[in-house]
Design a protein around this motif. Structure first.
Motif, PDB file in Angstrom:
ATOM      1  N   ILE A   1      18.230  -1.528  55.379  1.00 18.14           N
ATOM      2  CA  ILE A   1      19.089  -1.465  54.198  1.00 18.14           C
ATOM      3  C   ILE A   1      20.541  -1.672  54.610  1.00 18.14           C
ATOM      4  O   ILE A   1      21.039  -1.003  55.517  1.00 18.14           O
ATOM      5  N   LEU A   2      21.208  -2.601  53.932  1.00 15.29           N
ATOM      6  CA  LEU A   2      22.638  -2.801  54.137  1.00 15.29           C
ATOM      7  C   LEU A   2      23.364  -2.411  52.847  1.00 15.29           C
ATOM      8  O   LEU A   2      23.114  -2.995  51.795  1.00 15.29           O
ATOM      9  N   ASP A   3      24.216  -1.408  52.935  1.00 12.64           N
ATOM     10  CA  ASP A   3      25.003  -0.984  51.780  1.00 12.64           C
ATOM     11  C   ASP A   3      26.377  -1.636  51.832  1.00 12.64           C
ATOM     12  O   ASP A   3      27.074  -1.567  52.844  1.00 12.64           O
ATOM     13  N   SER A   4      26.766  -2.263  50.703  1.00 13.48           N
ATOM     14  CA  SER A   4      28.062  -2.940  50.645  1.00 13.48           C
ATOM     15  C   SER A   4      28.993  -2.304  49.605  1.00 13.48           C
ATOM     16  O   SER A   4      29.801  -2.990  48.985  1.00 13.48           O
ATOM     17  N   THR A   5      28.850  -0.981  49.423  1.00  9.15           N
ATOM     18  CA  THR A   5      29.725  -0.271  48.484  1.00  9.15           C
ATOM     19  C   THR A   5      31.193  -0.515  48.803  1.00  9.15           C
ATOM     20  O   THR A   5      32.013  -0.707  47.898  1.00  9.15           O
ATOM     21  N   LEU A   6      31.536  -0.516  50.089  1.00 13.51           N
ATOM     22  CA  LEU A   6      32.945  -0.616  50.482  1.00 13.51           C
ATOM     23  C   LEU A   6      33.524  -2.007  50.280  1.00 13.51           C
ATOM     24  O   LEU A   6      34.748  -2.161  50.290  1.00 13.51           O
ATOM     25  N   ARG A   7      32.669  -3.006  50.072  1.00 18.64           N
ATOM     26  CA  ARG A   7      33.187  -4.354  49.788  1.00 18.64           C
ATOM     27  C   ARG A   7      32.779  -4.796  48.384  1.00 18.64           C
ATOM     28  O   ARG A   7      33.599  -4.857  47.480  1.00 18.64           O
TER      29      ARG A   7
ATOM     30  N   HIS B   1      22.626  -9.871  42.410  1.00 17.07           N
ATOM     31  CA  HIS B   1      23.577  -9.366  41.422  1.00 17.07           C
ATOM     32  C   HIS B   1      22.846  -9.155  40.095  1.00 17.07           C
ATOM     33  O   HIS B   1      21.763  -9.697  39.874  1.00 17.07           O
ATOM     34  N   ASN B   2      23.450  -8.376  39.215  1.00 13.91           N
ATOM     35  CA  ASN B   2      22.718  -7.868  38.051  1.00 13.91           C
ATOM     36  C   ASN B   2      23.095  -8.543  36.732  1.00 13.91           C
ATOM     37  O   ASN B   2      22.906  -7.959  35.668  1.00 13.91           O
ATOM     38  N   ASP B   3      23.590  -9.765  36.769  1.00 13.80           N
ATOM     39  CA  ASP B   3      24.063 -10.419  35.548  1.00 13.80           C
ATOM     40  C   ASP B   3      22.983 -10.601  34.497  1.00 13.80           C
ATOM     41  O   ASP B   3      23.273 -10.641  33.297  1.00 13.80           O
ATOM     42  N   SER B   4      21.743 -10.719  34.911  1.00 18.46           N
ATOM     43  CA  SER B   4      20.643 -10.848  33.948  1.00 18.46           C
ATOM     44  C   SER B   4      19.790  -9.587  33.910  1.00 18.46           C
ATOM     45  O   SER B   4      18.696  -9.595  33.340  1.00 18.46           O
ATOM     46  N   GLY B   5      20.285  -8.505  34.508  1.00 13.07           N
ATOM     47  CA  GLY B   5      19.558  -7.239  34.487  1.00 13.07           C
ATOM     48  C   GLY B   5      18.361  -7.196  35.407  1.00 13.07           C
ATOM     49  O   GLY B   5      17.505  -6.322  35.268  1.00 13.07           O
ATOM     50  N   CYS B   6      18.294  -8.120  36.376  1.00 13.80           N
ATOM     51  CA  CYS B   6      17.094  -8.234  37.211  1.00 13.80           C
ATOM     52  C   CYS B   6      17.353  -7.940  38.688  1.00 13.80           C
ATOM     53  O   CYS B   6      16.502  -8.230  39.536  1.00 13.80           O
ATOM     54  N   ALA B   7      18.495  -7.366  39.020  1.00  9.57           N
ATOM     55  CA  ALA B   7      18.855  -7.196  40.430  1.00  9.57           C
ATOM     56  C   ALA B   7      17.839  -6.343  41.189  1.00  9.57           C
ATOM     57  O   ALA B   7      17.428  -6.687  42.305  1.00  9.57           O
ATOM     58  N   VAL B   8      17.439  -5.219  40.609  1.00  3.86           N
ATOM     59  CA  VAL B   8      16.462  -4.356  41.282  1.00  3.86           C
ATOM     60  C   VAL B   8      15.102  -5.044  41.342  1.00  3.86           C
ATOM     61  O   VAL B   8      14.459  -5.077  42.397  1.00  3.86           O
TER      62      VAL B   8
ATOM     63  N   GLY C   1      22.745  -4.236  48.960  1.00  9.29           N
ATOM     64  CA  GLY C   1      23.133  -3.793  47.630  1.00  9.29           C
ATOM     65  C   GLY C   1      24.202  -2.734  47.708  1.00  9.29           C
ATOM     66  O   GLY C   1      24.795  -2.495  48.761  1.00  9.29           O
ATOM     67  N   VAL C   2      24.445  -2.083  46.577  1.00  9.33           N
ATOM     68  CA  VAL C   2      25.444  -1.023  46.463  1.00  9.33           C
ATOM     69  C   VAL C   2      24.717   0.242  46.043  1.00  9.33           C
ATOM     70  O   VAL C   2      23.883   0.203  45.137  1.00  9.33           O
ATOM     71  N   LEU C   3      25.008   1.359  46.677  1.00  9.83           N
ATOM     72  CA  LEU C   3      24.250   2.585  46.457  1.00  9.83           C
ATOM     73  C   LEU C   3      24.095   2.916  44.979  1.00  9.83           C
ATOM     74  O   LEU C   3      23.012   3.260  44.523  1.00  9.83           O
ATOM     75  N   LEU C   4      25.186   2.800  44.199  1.00  9.88           N
ATOM     76  CA  LEU C   4      25.136   3.144  42.783  1.00  9.88           C
ATOM     77  C   LEU C   4      25.169   1.916  41.881  1.00  9.88           C
ATOM     78  O   LEU C   4      25.299   2.046  40.657  1.00  9.88           O
ATOM     79  N   GLY C   5      25.095   0.721  42.461  1.00 17.19           N
ATOM     80  CA  GLY C   5      24.923  -0.491  41.664  1.00 17.19           C
ATOM     81  C   GLY C   5      26.179  -1.094  41.063  1.00 17.19           C
ATOM     82  O   GLY C   5      26.123  -2.191  40.514  1.00 17.19           O
TER      83      GLY C   5
ATOM     84  N   THR D   1      28.693  -7.496  36.245  1.00 17.06           N
ATOM     85  CA  THR D   1      27.746  -6.459  35.812  1.00 17.06           C
ATOM     86  C   THR D   1      27.173  -5.652  36.961  1.00 17.06           C
ATOM     87  O   THR D   1      26.284  -4.821  36.772  1.00 17.06           O
ATOM     88  N   GLY D   2      27.670  -5.885  38.161  1.00 26.33           N
ATOM     89  CA  GLY D   2      27.275  -5.060  39.289  1.00 26.33           C
ATOM     90  C   GLY D   2      26.271  -5.698  40.229  1.00 26.33           C
ATOM     91  O   GLY D   2      25.815  -6.830  40.040  1.00 26.33           O
ATOM     92  N   ASN D   3      25.940  -4.949  41.259  1.00 26.60           N
ATOM     93  CA  ASN D   3      25.020  -5.380  42.309  1.00 26.60           C
ATOM     94  C   ASN D   3      23.687  -4.647  42.195  1.00 26.60           C
ATOM     95  O   ASN D   3      23.527  -3.767  41.366  1.00 26.60           O
ATOM     96  N   ALA D   4      22.774  -5.009  43.060  1.00 27.30           N
ATOM     97  CA  ALA D   4      21.495  -4.305  43.122  1.00 27.30           C
ATOM     98  C   ALA D   4      21.750  -2.837  43.435  1.00 27.30           C
ATOM     99  O   ALA D   4      22.508  -2.510  44.356  1.00 27.30           O
ATOM    100  N   ASN D   5      21.103  -1.951  42.679  1.00 22.75           N
ATOM    101  CA  ASN D   5      21.294  -0.510  42.832  1.00 22.75           C
ATOM    102  C   ASN D   5      20.391   0.001  43.954  1.00 22.75           C
ATOM    103  O   ASN D   5      19.174   0.101  43.799  1.00 22.75           O
ATOM    104  N   LEU D   6      20.996   0.354  45.083  1.00 27.75           N
ATOM    105  CA  LEU D   6      20.199   0.768  46.235  1.00 27.75           C
ATOM    106  C   LEU D   6      19.544   2.125  46.059  1.00 27.75           C
ATOM    107  O   LEU D   6      18.499   2.396  46.651  1.00 27.75           O
ATOM    108  N   SER D   7      20.144   3.003  45.250  1.00 32.39           N
ATOM    109  CA  SER D   7      19.506   4.311  45.058  1.00 32.39           C
ATOM    110  C   SER D   7      18.143   4.130  44.390  1.00 32.39           C
ATOM    111  O   SER D   7      17.180   4.826  44.731  1.00 32.39           O
TER     112      SER D   7
END
Length: 550
Positions: A6-12, A226-233, A249-253, A258-264
């Motif tokens: 798992i690679l978390d990119s919250t900081l970027r 990425h979550n532009d179509s609601g399909c990231a997860v 992804g990003v821990l909290l999405g 519209t955000g990134n894949a929600n890692l949680s």
């Protein structure tokens, strides 16, 4: 059990979300939280992009991480220069991380129209950059930007970009769904083709004449959505089904657009449902607390409806559902809340039924059952109050006081004679705008106090504190953390009934109270009284070690 890095990119990626900005210390604290969770990689930003990231990497060198590897992020070398002359690549080396993530174009449209380079030049830039970093003892993750779009437009060229990275020595090929519009089955099929391609990858010579022969055991295929179509997860999970063994992804999405894949969500899904190991097995129960910590550092509210970790993830409201869950939680819960460090919540409402009431009141009196008359009285009272606008599912402290009054575990702490408020415009000289007077008695002793403030509710709060602190000094430790007003019936315009919700804390505990009235000051007063009394009840019971009685 399949191992997934798992690679978390919250900081970027996460920091590109609207309204989100991290200080250097914020970033350090998030790194510590992610390391405690046990993710494999923490992408910490581009050290050459801004002074803050440069400072962060200097501070990060002092960290002793137990599980995670820090990753510096940057692009392939610029067109027309050598890697040794590229300032961005030099900054990546200066960051002194063992792992570097490099992004490069894999969509020919982006190459010719955005980079203004030829397709062959772009392949050389990818190959040269990865080779340069590998020669400098770096583990390289290659992020193939716009890979899925590039593949649908020109699959042959998109694959050549991945091959160029492999020829340079990349350990991981991450397929980036950058625009966020790919559908899950498309994502699955394309990822599967890439995995199979590199499982059967034939030997060839790279640009320096070195024979390359690496199979899937050496080349990890990853996914970044990425979550532009609601399909990231969904796209991330199906990529793993297709053979990917690295997920970004990003821990909290949160993130750009519209955000990134929600890692949680992804970590919990993979680890609890898909027989994968993403983090140390004993750490999954820390998922919710650590998500809350990252949300707090980010200065955002953790979304209540977020799967697994949200406050509503295991919240039950309907009466039949609550009754079934009390008998056996498996009836309505797909996993136990404890497995991810969350907790089960029964929401108080007019549809909750007696099971809900019994569950809550038994902490005050274990002898109460569904057939107890007082339970029927509480249910009736709740339905009456919710009919006029109360909503106890969001105000547990007010509900607790209601229950205490019904079962005899309550005593009033003061008797109100009156309160008065007034406002002025223009404001006073000290920029205050309202005044309040407050008269109460406690055990026969009468006090009258006053307070001014920034609006009538603030002035009333000040006046109440001035009075109550004379009898109950601990009130000084209570402070309001949030104040919300909701109009319940807009048809009556300014005479509409309103619901006031107040969140309070004494530094150790947080609680929420509520008041409803067509007078916003009265609604605020009712919520304030519940808040003060809840604090005083808890302090009294803590001091004497027993439940309050009349």
């Amino acid at each position: 059990m399949k191992k997934i890095s798992i690679l978390d990119s919250t900081l970027r990626d996460g920091s590109q979300g609207e309204g989100i900005s991290y200080s250097v210390q914020d970033k350090i604290n998030i790194v510590k939280a992610l390391d405690e969770l046990g993710v494999s990689y923490i992408e910490a930003g581009n050290p050459g992009s801004n002074p803050k990231d440069m400072e962060f990497f200097a501070e990060a060198k002092k960290l002793k991480l137990s599980h995670s590897k820090l990753v510096a992020f940057g692009s392939t070398r610029r067109k027309g220069i050598k890697c040794s002359e590229d300032a961005n690549l030099q900054s990546l080396l200066a960051a002194e991380t063992d792992v570097v993530c490099i992004f490069g174009k894999s969509w020919d449209f982006q190459v010719t129209e955005i980079l203004h380079a030829s397709n062959e030049e772009n392949l050389e830039m990818i190959r040269d950059t990865v080779s340069f970093l590998v020669a400098n003892k770096k583990e390289v993750i290659f992020d193939a930007e716009h890979f899925f779009t590039g593949y649908t437009e020109n699959a042959e060229y998109a694959m050549k970009c991945l091959e160029a990275a492999v020829e340079g020595g990349a350990k991981t090929l991450c397929l980036c769904e950058t625009k966020g519009g790919m559908m899950p089955l498309q994502c699955y099929e394309i990822t599967k083709h890439v995995v199979e391609h590199f499982r059967n990858y034939n030997p060839r010579e790279n640009s320096e004449g070195i024979l390359v022969n690496r199979n899937l055991e050496e080349i990890s295929v990853g996914i970044h959505t990425h979550n532009d179509s609601g399909c990231a997860v969904a796209n991330s999970l199906l990529a793993v089904e297709a053979g990917a063994s690295h997920v970004q992804g990003v821990l909290l999405g949160f993130g750009e657009r519209t955000g990134n894949a929600n890692l949680s969500t992804i970590i919990a899904d993979l680890q609890l449902k898909m027989d994968c190991l993403c983090i140390p097995s004993e750490n999954i129960q820390n998922l919710t607390p650590l998500c809350k910590r990252v949300a707090e550092i980010t200065n955002i509210a953790l979304e209540a409806g977020m799967p697994y970790v949200g406050a509503s993830a295991f919240a039950h409201k309907a009466g039949m559902h609550i009754d079934a869950v009390i008998k056996n939680p498996f009836a309505y819960e797909h996993v136990t809340p404890e497995s991810v460090g969350n907790e089960r919540v029964f929401l108080m409402s007019e549809v909750a039924g007696k099971s809900m009431i019994v569950e809550k009141v038994q902490k005050f009196d274990k002898t109460l059952t569904k057939s107890s008359p007082v339970v029927a009285e509480i249910v009736k009272k709740v339905k009456e109050m919710e009919h006029v606008g109360y909503q106890f599912e969001g105000a547990d402290a007010s509900f607790e006081i209601l229950v205490r009054k019904a079962i005899g575990k309550y005593q009033p702490f003061f008797n109100l004679h009156y309160y008065k408020t007034s406002g002025e415009f223009p404001r006073f000289a000290d920029d205050q705008s309202a005044f309040a007077q407050f008269k109460i008695d406690v055990d026969g002793k009468v006090v009258v106090t006053a307070g001014d403030g920034d609006g009538p509710v603030n002035a009333l709060d000040v006046a109440m504190r001035n009075a109550l602190e004379q009898f109950y000094p601990n009130v000084a430790h209570l402070h309001l953390t949030d104040y919300k007003v909701r109009v319940l019936d807009g048809k009556s315009a300014t005479a509409s009934r309103v619901r006031v919700l107040i969140e309070s804390s004494d530094g150790d505990e947080h609680w929420t109270t509520m008041g409803v009235s067509s007078d916003v000051i009265e609604a605020s007063y009712l919520a304030l009284v519940d808040s003060f009394e809840y604090k005083l009840i808890k302090d009294l019971e803590k001091k004497f070690g027993k439940m309050m009685a009349k």
